[in-house]
Design an enzyme around this catalytic site. Structure first.
Site, PDB file in Angstrom:
ATOM      1  CG  ASP A  12     -22.447  -8.528 -74.867  1.00 20.94           C
ATOM      2  OD1 ASP A  12     -22.119  -8.484 -76.066  1.00 20.94           O
ATOM      3  OD2 ASP A  12     -21.767  -9.091 -73.984  1.00 20.94           O
ATOM      4  CG  ASP A  14     -19.634 -13.768 -77.384  1.00 21.79           C
ATOM      5  OD1 ASP A  14     -20.587 -14.526 -77.637  1.00 21.79           O
ATOM      6  OD2 ASP A  14     -18.776 -13.462 -78.222  1.00 21.79           O
ATOM      7  CG  ASP A 182     -19.517  -9.270 -70.753  1.00 26.36           C
ATOM      8  OD1 ASP A 182     -19.947  -8.822 -71.842  1.00 26.36           O
ATOM      9  OD2 ASP A 182     -18.604 -10.113 -70.689  1.00 26.36           O
TER      10      ASP A 182
END
Length: 231
Positions: A12, A14, A182
């Site tokens: 991922d 961000d 996250d």
């Protein structure tokens, strides 16, 4: 011949590779100001990240709008376009890689792993910020939230669907893949794609460590390679 346990390590963006909330939060506040809303503290943007730019703005507007369903559709569209335009000109002002990211990417490459990014950020923005930070050449594949187009439901084929992770594996030439993210979007996409998932607990997490039910947890990027090798 790679000696690494996985052929592809997919990230991922961000909250996993990059700390982006300051630039994203500033873009949200730009749109909120245009719409006559109060701005939000920049650090609060951490709680809005995960589902893409439209979801960020929608959450910020809905938190202040007393009208059922939030803003009029046309007005929301105007603010959303303004937010995207502003972000497109300011996506690398404060954004930086998390500590240990560059070193970890280099170590993974030396071990023979192919690297990919799967994000819900639009692909042009993802490629743009990675280029500005001189990271783009480290990745064989970058798939954004709009890269695969829209499905029959009219929504982009983005996380939490498995489609972008499956596409990343294909574009990297196939093989075993592990995904690091996250958020619940990342976990759900990895589970749906039937690939191992490592939770980056230092990021913009919308789940507790227990609720992630991840294959492994890391609290800084330096822990990633040992965590992968321990699986």
């Amino acid at each position: 011949m790679s000696d690494f346990p996985f052929d592809i390590v997919c990230f991922d963006l961000d909250g996993t590779l990059l700390e982006t909330h300051r630039d994203l939060g500033t873009a949200v506040n730009h749109a909120l100001t245009l719409g006559g809303f109060a701005t939000v503290p920049i650090d609060n943007a951490k709680d809005l990240i995960g589902g893409g730019a439209k979801a960020m703005l929608s959450q910020a507007v809905d938190a202040q709008s007393k009208a059922e369903g939030g803003l009029d559709r046309d007005e929301f569209k105007r603010l959303y376009k303004a937010m995207l335009a502003y972000y497109g000109d300011h996506y690398a002002v404060h954004t930086r890689p998390y500590p240990g990211v560059i070193e970890t990417l280099d170590r993974l490459t030396k071990r023979g792993a192919r690297l990919a990014v799967v994000t819900n950020k639009f692909e042009d923005f993802a490629r743009g910020v990675l280029t500005e930070l001189d990271l783009i050449d480290r990745f064989e594949c970058v798939i954004g939230g709009d890269s695969l187009g829209k499905g029959e439901d009219g929504q982009y084929r983005a996380k939490p669907l498995p489609d972008p992770i499956v596409a990343a594996r294909d574009r990297c030439g196939g093989g075993s893949l592990i995904y690091i993210g996250d958020s619940s979007y990342d976990r759900d996409a990895a589970r749906a794609a039937d690939v191992p998932f490592i939770a980056a607990c230092y990021g913009y997490c919308d789940l507790s460590e227990d609720d992630f039910k991840a294959d492994a947890l890391i609290h800084q990027m330096d822990e990633l390679i040992p965590a992968i090798e321990a699986l």
